[in-house]
Design a protein around this motif. Sequence first.
Motif, PDB file in Angstrom:
ATOM      1  N   SER A   1     -13.820  -9.671   2.946  1.00 11.10           N
ATOM      2  CA  SER A   1     -12.538  -9.196   2.418  1.00 11.10           C
ATOM      3  C   SER A   1     -12.025  -8.035   3.246  1.00 11.10           C
ATOM      4  CB  SER A   1     -12.691  -8.763   0.955  1.00 11.10           C
ATOM      5  OG  SER A   1     -13.365  -7.516   0.881  1.00 11.10           O
ATOM      6  N   ILE A   2     -10.703  -7.842   3.199  1.00  7.94           N
ATOM      7  CA  ILE A   2     -10.091  -6.722   3.897  1.00  7.94           C
ATOM      8  C   ILE A   2     -10.382  -5.416   3.172  1.00  7.94           C
ATOM      9  CG2 ILE A   2      -7.849  -6.702   2.719  1.00  7.94           C
ATOM     10  CD1 ILE A   2      -8.489  -6.369   6.515  1.00  7.94           C
TER      11      ILE A   2
ATOM     12  N   LEU B   1      -5.745   0.740   3.596  1.00  4.15           N
ATOM     13  CA  LEU B   1      -5.415  -0.675   3.754  1.00  4.15           C
ATOM     14  C   LEU B   1      -4.151  -0.930   4.560  1.00  4.15           C
ATOM     15  CD1 LEU B   1      -6.257  -2.016   0.177  1.00  4.15           C
ATOM     16  CD2 LEU B   1      -7.661  -2.113   2.251  1.00  4.15           C
ATOM     17  N   HIS B   2      -3.429   0.114   4.923  1.00  2.00           N
ATOM     18  CA  HIS B   2      -2.229  -0.079   5.736  1.00  2.00           C
ATOM     19  C   HIS B   2      -2.647  -0.504   7.154  1.00  2.00           C
ATOM     20  CE1 HIS B   2       1.461   0.806   7.950  1.00  2.00           C
ATOM     21  NE2 HIS B   2       2.086   0.784   6.782  1.00  2.00           N
ATOM     22  N   PRO B   3      -1.878  -1.388   7.800  1.00  2.00           N
ATOM     23  CA  PRO B   3      -2.236  -1.821   9.159  1.00  2.00           C
ATOM     24  C   PRO B   3      -2.442  -0.668  10.137  1.00  2.00           C
ATOM     25  CG  PRO B   3      -0.494  -3.222   8.295  1.00  2.00           C
ATOM     26  CD  PRO B   3      -0.688  -2.129   7.287  1.00  2.00           C
TER      27      PRO B   3
ATOM     28  N   ASP C   1       3.167  -9.976  -4.891  1.00  4.43           N
ATOM     29  CA  ASP C   1       2.403 -10.128  -3.653  1.00  4.43           C
ATOM     30  C   ASP C   1       1.957  -8.737  -3.208  1.00  4.43           C
ATOM     31  OD1 ASP C   1       1.349 -10.631  -1.178  1.00  4.43           O
ATOM     32  OD2 ASP C   1       3.141 -11.586  -0.347  1.00  4.43           O
TER      33      ASP C   1
ATOM     34  N   LEU D   1       1.493  -2.953  -0.348  1.00  2.00           N
ATOM     35  CA  LEU D   1       0.543  -2.080   0.340  1.00  2.00           C
ATOM     36  C   LEU D   1       1.120  -1.579   1.653  1.00  2.00           C
ATOM     37  CD1 LEU D   1      -2.738  -4.100  -0.308  1.00  2.00           C
ATOM     38  CD2 LEU D   1      -2.132  -1.909  -1.334  1.00  2.00           C
ATOM     39  N   TYR D   2       1.857  -2.439   2.356  1.00  2.00           N
ATOM     40  CA  TYR D   2       2.476  -2.041   3.617  1.00  2.00           C
ATOM     41  C   TYR D   2       3.560  -0.996   3.403  1.00  2.00           C
ATOM     42  CZ  TYR D   2       0.267  -6.033   6.033  1.00  2.00           C
ATOM     43  OH  TYR D   2      -0.626  -6.913   6.572  1.00  2.00           O
TER      44      TYR D   2
ATOM     45  N   ARG E   1       0.577  -7.688  -0.464  1.00  4.10           N
ATOM     46  CA  ARG E   1       0.691  -7.309   0.947  1.00  4.10           C
ATOM     47  C   ARG E   1       1.916  -6.447   1.244  1.00  4.10           C
ATOM     48  NH1 ARG E   1      -0.258 -11.881   5.337  1.00  4.10           N
ATOM     49  NH2 ARG E   1      -2.204 -11.887   4.153  1.00  4.10           N
ATOM     50  N   PRO E   2       3.144  -6.870   0.928  1.00  3.38           N
ATOM     51  CA  PRO E   2       4.285  -6.004   1.259  1.00  3.38           C
ATOM     52  C   PRO E   2       4.270  -4.687   0.499  1.00  3.38           C
ATOM     53  CG  PRO E   2       4.995  -7.859  -0.093  1.00  3.38           C
ATOM     54  CD  PRO E   2       3.587  -8.142   0.323  1.00  3.38           C
TER      55      PRO E   2
END
Length: 311
Positions: free
Chosen positions: A175-176, A130-132, A113, A118-119, A115-116
């Motif tokens: 897309s993000i 791409l980090h929040p 996955d 990249l975070y 998302r985690p």
Amino acid sequence: MGFTLAEHIPTCLNGKTLAQSIEAKLAAHVQTLKSQLGRPPGLAVLRVGDDPASAVYVRAKEQACERVGIRSFGAHLPASTSEADLLAKITDLNHDERVDGILLQLPLPPHLDARPLLYAIHPDKDVDGLHPDNLGRLVRDEPGLRSCTPAGVMQLLAAYGIEVAGRQAVVVGRSILVGKPLALMLLNADATVAIAHSRTRNLAEVTRSAEILVTAIGRPRCITADMIRHGAIVIDVGINRIQRPDGKFSLWGDVDYDAACQVASYITPVPGGVGPMTVAMLLHNTVWSYCRRHNQPAQLLQLSPTDQPAR
């Protein structure tokens, strides 16, 4: 933007030439700072698995690093790599003082996955933007690392003296990675922005409203001439690998280029348009992070706001 078809020859937005100019500027800056700071900037590109397109993209990034003087700390990990092992690798790079930027090459194998992962990249080393934390800074129009492809589009527009403020812009794709951050960058530059996507009704009617039309949907030649406003600025972000009868591959954009040239005032080619700018912005972000981490002036290109209030 008035002209007749008989006299119309669109201006090609040459990302390759502009990227070379940016690389030369960065290389000179790195050479100066390296002697002062005792080390060059460092970039770690992580590739997991054997996706052939990813291999090509990563090699292009590594070669660009060599040209500018950025040291590469990347790794090619097997497709079987677990999320825990990849997180451990990212954590090590977060704490490595030689590394100023970390990029996780997408796509990942299906069991991972993104998302985690990249975070987990430290925001100050998140050269893909791409980090929040960095996306939040973009929303607030504050200085921060910007997504590479959208930043490359904005640099192209600026380099060719194309005024964004007050114009109607349409971004096809949400897309993000491209669509959403680019819409925000255009909005921050005072464009009036609409985002279209796969559920948009009467798509051609929406795209024909655009003075600046950006496509980022990954469908080869789906934007035809009748969907483009006469005199529009057309930015084709799509890179679609199409296999030819001889078994080799060609790159096609989202736009029917030859037909679009009959109506557009400016247009990006594929390849040679946005693609080289994406790599140039990755290099820029790495050097920007390097400068910030060493308390050096980091305003290399005009990617961040000028502290003007939103209106």
